[in-house]
Design a protein around this motif. Structure first.
Motif, PDB file in Angstrom:
ATOM      1  N   ALA A  51      -2.844  59.869  17.598  1.00 23.90           N
ATOM      2  CA  ALA A  51      -2.885  59.952  19.057  1.00 23.90           C
ATOM      3  C   ALA A  51      -3.391  61.313  19.504  1.00 23.90           C
ATOM      4  N   VAL A  52      -4.067  61.309  20.640  1.00 24.65           N
ATOM      5  CA  VAL A  52      -4.469  62.539  21.311  1.00 24.65           C
ATOM      6  C   VAL A  52      -3.663  62.617  22.615  1.00 24.65           C
ATOM      7  N   VAL A  53      -2.840  63.658  22.719  1.00 25.85           N
ATOM      8  CA  VAL A  53      -1.948  63.802  23.883  1.00 25.85           C
ATOM      9  C   VAL A  53      -2.635  64.678  24.929  1.00 25.85           C
ATOM     10  N   ILE A  54      -2.862  64.101  26.104  1.00 22.92           N
ATOM     11  CA  ILE A  54      -3.514  64.800  27.218  1.00 22.92           C
ATOM     12  C   ILE A  54      -2.474  65.032  28.321  1.00 22.92           C
ATOM     13  N   ARG A  55      -2.404  66.246  28.801  1.00 19.91           N
ATOM     14  CA  ARG A  55      -1.369  66.608  29.791  1.00 19.91           C
ATOM     15  C   ARG A  55      -1.947  66.633  31.197  1.00 19.91           C
ATOM     16  N   VAL A  56      -1.194  66.002  32.132  1.00 15.15           N
ATOM     17  CA  VAL A  56      -1.489  66.040  33.560  1.00 15.15           C
ATOM     18  C   VAL A  56      -0.317  66.754  34.233  1.00 15.15           C
ATOM     19  N   GLN A  57      -0.621  67.714  35.102  1.00 17.73           N
ATOM     20  CA  GLN A  57       0.431  68.545  35.683  1.00 17.73           C
ATOM     21  C   GLN A  57       0.164  68.792  37.160  1.00 17.73           C
ATOM     22  N   ALA A  58       1.238  68.886  37.953  1.00 16.19           N
ATOM     23  CA  ALA A  58       1.121  69.163  39.385  1.00 16.19           C
ATOM     24  C   ALA A  58       2.325  69.977  39.838  1.00 16.19           C
ATOM     25  N   ARG A  59       2.097  70.872  40.802  1.00 12.69           N
ATOM     26  CA  ARG A  59       3.181  71.647  41.399  1.00 12.69           C
ATOM     27  C   ARG A  59       3.614  70.944  42.677  1.00 12.69           C
ATOM     28  N   THR A  60       4.898  70.642  42.770  1.00 12.66           N
ATOM     29  CA  THR A  60       5.404  69.834  43.876  1.00 12.66           C
ATOM     30  C   THR A  60       6.410  70.616  44.711  1.00 12.66           C
ATOM     31  N   ALA A  61       6.764  70.029  45.851  1.00  8.52           N
ATOM     32  CA  ALA A  61       7.843  70.577  46.662  1.00  8.52           C
ATOM     33  C   ALA A  61       9.171  70.421  45.907  1.00  8.52           C
ATOM     34  N   PRO A  62      10.157  71.228  46.234  1.00 10.83           N
ATOM     35  CA  PRO A  62      11.444  71.125  45.543  1.00 10.83           C
ATOM     36  C   PRO A  62      12.029  69.723  45.623  1.00 10.83           C
ATOM     37  N   GLN A  63      12.578  69.265  44.511  1.00  8.38           N
ATOM     38  CA  GLN A  63      13.240  67.971  44.377  1.00  8.38           C
ATOM     39  C   GLN A  63      12.284  66.786  44.484  1.00  8.38           C
ATOM     40  N   LYS A  64      10.979  67.041  44.518  1.00 14.52           N
ATOM     41  CA  LYS A  64      10.009  65.953  44.596  1.00 14.52           C
ATOM     42  C   LYS A  64       9.312  65.702  43.259  1.00 14.52           C
ATOM     43  N   ASN A  65       9.628  66.492  42.249  1.00 11.07           N
ATOM     44  CA  ASN A  65       8.905  66.380  40.987  1.00 11.07           C
ATOM     45  C   ASN A  65       9.206  65.070  40.265  1.00 11.07           C
ATOM     46  N   VAL A  66      10.421  64.556  40.409  1.00 10.97           N
ATOM     47  CA  VAL A  66      10.773  63.320  39.693  1.00 10.97           C
ATOM     48  C   VAL A  66       9.976  62.140  40.241  1.00 10.97           C
ATOM     49  N   GLU A  67       9.944  61.989  41.569  1.00  4.92           N
ATOM     50  CA  GLU A  67       9.220  60.848  42.123  1.00  4.92           C
ATOM     51  C   GLU A  67       7.712  60.997  41.955  1.00  4.92           C
ATOM     52  N   VAL A  68       7.204  62.236  41.992  1.00  4.56           N
ATOM     53  CA  VAL A  68       5.773  62.434  41.758  1.00  4.56           C
ATOM     54  C   VAL A  68       5.435  62.087  40.310  1.00  4.56           C
ATOM     55  N   THR A  69       6.301  62.463  39.389  1.00  5.76           N
ATOM     56  CA  THR A  69       6.079  62.135  37.977  1.00  5.76           C
ATOM     57  C   THR A  69       6.020  60.623  37.761  1.00  5.76           C
ATOM     58  N   ARG A  70       6.927  59.901  38.404  1.00  3.97           N
ATOM     59  CA  ARG A  70       6.935  58.444  38.264  1.00  3.97           C
ATOM     60  C   ARG A  70       5.661  57.815  38.842  1.00  3.97           C
ATOM     61  N   GLU A  71       5.225  58.339  39.996  1.00  5.20           N
ATOM     62  CA  GLU A  71       4.006  57.806  40.600  1.00  5.20           C
ATOM     63  C   GLU A  71       2.784  58.116  39.743  1.00  5.20           C
ATOM     64  N   LEU A  72       2.777  59.303  39.124  1.00  2.00           N
ATOM     65  CA  LEU A  72       1.676  59.647  38.217  1.00  2.00           C
ATOM     66  C   LEU A  72       1.623  58.678  37.042  1.00  2.00           C
ATOM     67  N   ARG A  73       2.758  58.392  36.448  1.00  2.00           N
ATOM     68  CA  ARG A  73       2.788  57.458  35.317  1.00  2.00           C
ATOM     69  C   ARG A  73       2.258  56.085  35.743  1.00  2.00           C
ATOM     70  N   ARG A  74       2.699  55.627  36.899  1.00  2.00           N
ATOM     71  CA  ARG A  74       2.266  54.303  37.359  1.00  2.00           C
ATOM     72  C   ARG A  74       0.751  54.262  37.559  1.00  2.00           C
ATOM     73  N   ARG A  75       0.199  55.279  38.199  1.00  2.00           N
ATOM     74  CA  ARG A  75      -1.237  55.288  38.479  1.00  2.00           C
ATOM     75  C   ARG A  75      -2.051  55.554  37.212  1.00  2.00           C
ATOM     76  N   ILE A  76      -1.520  56.363  36.293  1.00  3.93           N
ATOM     77  CA  ILE A  76      -2.223  56.613  35.030  1.00  3.93           C
ATOM     78  C   ILE A  76      -2.349  55.307  34.239  1.00  3.93           C
ATOM     79  N   LYS A  77      -1.262  54.549  34.186  1.00  2.00           N
ATOM     80  CA  LYS A  77      -1.315  53.275  33.453  1.00  2.00           C
ATOM     81  C   LYS A  77      -2.354  52.343  34.072  1.00  2.00           C
ATOM     82  N   GLY A  78      -2.356  52.242  35.405  1.00  3.93           N
ATOM     83  CA  GLY A  78      -3.321  51.353  36.056  1.00  3.93           C
ATOM     84  C   GLY A  78      -4.755  51.803  35.829  1.00  3.93           C
TER      85      GLY A  78
END
Length: 315
Positions: free
Chosen positions: A275-302
């Motif tokens: 496997a080749v592991v590619i990292r995607v990263q974003a700086r979010t507002a406080p306490q918003k990192n969990v939901e942004v991470t979930r949305e990233l996973r959903r859109r990455i899969k699609g």
């Protein structure tokens, strides 16, 4: 002879009994004290009354000033924190109220104690009474109370420090080492937390050695994407970059990002077997990192499914 001996052994009606002596002792002492200090009370009565009145007026003025200053300072601090926290008005108002009440209560108590102690010493000085025994008694009582309630005193001092430094407040998500959750109440002695399971934790302020506050500053959303070793890295990078721009352009998600750019595709993070592991990263507002991470996973899969790019799953 026996009659004479009996008469001599009988108690005399004129000799005072211990009970009558003790009964007369207190009034005599009071009379003696009044005779000695009565002139002082009459001569310095106005001075004593003046000291008392000044103490009450000074206490009222200082308490009112402290309330205004602390409320203004807390509102300024909360307005700055609110821009970072993006909290609701209810949470910000409650945090301001509790912090103002705590700080104001401490300052008012300290000022009142100092004013009345000084006033009492001034009155005693006017009455020409030695204060050495009083100070010795107060010192002894203070030492006894301090030894018996040292944990409570430690909690209060830690709570005062925490409130003045604004380490956390109502609505913040913190990790005290002993418990982790959302702060629902801040007190001088105890901080109340509610964890993810709904359980409420009461944490003594004096037992908190460190605090991790997830609600101050910013958060970080990180997603590692393991793709098959044979996939074209350039194509994968382009697909992920387009996905990130679409997410950033979405008006529902844009306020959750702090950077003036979409999430970054950092590149290859690891080569793990097939496997080749590619990292995607974003700086979010406080306490918003969990939901942004979930949305990233959903859109990455699609996006990867639409491009026919194979993702390596765990064995």
């Amino acid at each position: 002879m026996s009659a004479i001996a009996a008469a001599s052994s009988a108690p005399s009606s004129h000799s005072p009994s211990p009970k009558s002596t003790s009964a007369n002792f207190a009034p005599q002492n009071v009379r003696s004290w009044v005779d000695t200090h009565g002139s002082l009370l009459l001569n310095n009565g106005l001075k004593i009354v003046g000291i008392i009145i000044v103490c009450f007026l000074l206490r009222k003025f200082i308490a009112r000033t402290i309330t205004k200053v602390v409320r203004h300072a807390a509102q300024v601090a909360e307005s700055r924190a609110g821009r970072m926290l993006e909290g609701s008005g209810l949470v910000a108002t409650e945090r301001t109220r509790q912090r103002t009440q705590a700080i104001g209560s401490v300052l008012r108590s300290v000022s009142s104690t100092v004013i009345f102690v000084v006033g009492t010493l001034m009155v005693i000085s006017v009455l020409q009474i030695s204060i050495t025994p009083i100070l010795a008694s107060v010192s002894a009582v203070g030492v006894a109370v301090g030894l018996g309630a040292k944990d409570v005193i430690t909690d209060f001092l830690a709570g005062i420090t925490m409130i003045f430094e604004d380490q956390y407040g109502v609505g913040d998500v913190i990790d005290t080492g002993l418990a982790k959750g959302t702060v629902i109440e801040v007190g001088l002695r105890v901080t109340k937390l509610r964890d993810a399971d709904g359980e409420i934790w009461y944490v003594r302020n004096g037992s908190i050695a460190r605090v991790g506050n997830q609600s101050q500053g910013w958060g970080r959303a990180v997603v590692d994407v393991p793709v098959h070793y044979g996939e074209d890295f350039g194509q994968v990078h382009e697909v992920l970059a387009v996905m990130a721009e679409e997410l950033y352009a979405d008006t529902a998600w844009r306020p959750k990002f702090l950077d003036e750019q979409p999430p970054q595709v950092l590149g290859i993070e690891n080569l793990d077997g097939g496997a080749v592991v590619i990292r995607v990263q974003a700086r979010t507002a406080p306490q918003k990192n969990v939901e942004v991470t979930r949305e990233l996973r959903r859109r990455i899969k699609g996006a990867l499914d639409a491009a026919g790019i194979e993702v390596v799953t765990a064995a």
